[in-house]
Design a protein around this motif. Structure first.
Motif, PDB file in Angstrom:
ATOM      1  N   PHE A  27       0.810  -1.203   0.000  1.00 24.42           N
ATOM      2  CA  PHE A  27       0.000   0.000   0.000  1.00 24.42           C
ATOM      3  C   PHE A  27       0.843   1.252   0.000  1.00 24.42           C
ATOM      4  N   THR A  44      -5.175   0.278  -4.060  1.00 22.94           N
ATOM      5  CA  THR A  44      -5.237   0.962  -2.780  1.00 22.94           C
ATOM      6  C   THR A  44      -3.829   1.426  -2.477  1.00 22.94           C
ATOM      7  N   SER A  45      -3.544   2.669  -2.813  1.00 22.14           N
ATOM      8  CA  SER A  45      -2.178   3.162  -2.711  1.00 22.14           C
ATOM      9  C   SER A  45      -2.136   4.433  -1.890  1.00 22.14           C
ATOM     10  N   CYS A  46      -1.191   4.499  -0.968  1.00 20.24           N
ATOM     11  CA  CYS A  46      -1.011   5.704  -0.165  1.00 20.24           C
ATOM     12  C   CYS A  46       0.142   6.548  -0.678  1.00 20.24           C
ATOM     13  N   THR A  48       3.235   6.313  -0.167  1.00 22.16           N
ATOM     14  CA  THR A  48       4.073   6.635   0.984  1.00 22.16           C
ATOM     15  C   THR A  48       5.309   5.755   0.989  1.00 22.16           C
ATOM     16  N   GLU A 232      -7.515   0.285   2.951  1.00 28.24           N
ATOM     17  CA  GLU A 232      -7.945   1.689   2.952  1.00 28.24           C
ATOM     18  C   GLU A 232      -7.822   2.286   4.352  1.00 28.24           C
ATOM     19  N   CYS A 235      -4.306   3.118   4.940  1.00 27.93           N
ATOM     20  CA  CYS A 235      -3.926   4.357   4.258  1.00 27.93           C
ATOM     21  C   CYS A 235      -4.270   5.578   5.111  1.00 27.93           C
ATOM     22  N   GLN A 239      -1.669   8.262   6.583  1.00 30.43           N
ATOM     23  CA  GLN A 239      -1.818   9.701   6.344  1.00 30.43           C
ATOM     24  C   GLN A 239      -1.744  10.483   7.655  1.00 30.43           C
TER      25      GLN A 239
END
Length: 264
Positions: A27, A44-46, A48, A232, A235, A239
């Motif tokens: 992720f 589903t990518s952050c 980061t 999710e 993520c 964040q």
């Protein structure tokens, strides 16, 4: 890709399934093109990353960068050590360090769960492809053993599959090296059988492979979708950690920000 007797490609997307399924746990970065090509939505990518490799030493988190900065951070119990020296935290930074550590302690088991399931999805997909191509059901035992080794590595007390893909590469790369050649060999064998089987039998073989592929895609996609809510949630957690990290005033010995997580 397998070629039938008419030289038309029969799509066997085992490589795409491998990349997409295993990297559903990654992720921290953009999803691979293979995931998009496979038709499996694992986006589903952050976005980061971290300059550090992260591991556990007892109950403390260890952040290490040995590629130019030679920095070692140890975080635990609200304390922070930089290159072996305890850092005096300001009243503003102490709550941030406490909050970052708390989020990280929840993130670790979540990450292990996602990566473990991603690896299981990949191994299951690969074993089904290998057995279908070779007709040898005994291959499943080898894949089951590989799954057990990989899951043991993911859940090793010192391994943290977070932020930096290097912590996952050591688990995924041996699987790719071990099984992709076997699948390629089985695919070649299947193509040869199809080429010399006669038109009617060749069409029947191709139809079986098409049906297997559709069933496999459906199973992989279903399991991937089941992972998505957890990914999710991770993520959102990451964040929050990014915001905490950005607000810290702590500096490394060279004067640069500590940056547990790399800014976008």
């Amino acid at each position: 890709t397998v070629f039938n007797s008419t030289d038309e490609p029969v799509s066997m997307r085992s490589a795409a399934i491998l990349s997409a399924a295993m990297l559903s746990g990654a992720f921290l970065s953009s999803p691979p093109a293979a995931a998009e090509q496979s038709g499996i939505d694992l986006n589903t990518s952050c976005d980061t990353r971290s300059q550090y490799q992260v591991s556990l030493d007892g109950e403390a988190f260890v952040f290490e960068n040995n590629t130019g900065r030679n920095t070692r951070l140890v975080l635990g119990g609200g304390l922070l050590f930089i290159n072996g020296k305890k850092t005096v935290l300001t009243p503003a930074d102490q709550p941030g360090i406490d909050a970052f550590e708390a989020e990280l302690r929840v993130l670790v088991p979540e990450a292990r769960k996602v990566v473990s399931e991603a690896i299981s999805i990949a191994i299951d997909a690969l074993s089904e492809v290998a057995i279908a191509l070779s007709g040898n059901a005994d291959k499943r035992a080898d894949y089951d053993k590989a799954r057990a080794r990989a899951l043991a590595a993911v859940n090793d007390s010192e391994v943290l599959p977070v932020f930096n893909t290097g912590s996952i590469d050591g688990i995924v790369d041996p699987l790719v090296a071990e099984f992709v050649p076997d699948i390629a060999s089985s695919a070649l064998g299947f193509a040869m059988k199809s080429a010399f089987a006669g038109e009617q039998k060749s069409k029947a073989m191709d139809a079986r492979m098409d049906a297997m592929e559709k069933q496999l895609d459906a199973r992989v996609e279903s399991r991937a979708k089941a992972l998505k809510p957890l990914a999710e949630g991770m993520c959102k957690r990451i964040q929050r950690m990014e915001a905490i990290d950005a607000a810290l005033t702590i500096r490394l010995p060279d004067g640069r920000p500590i940056n547990f997580l790399d800014p976008h």
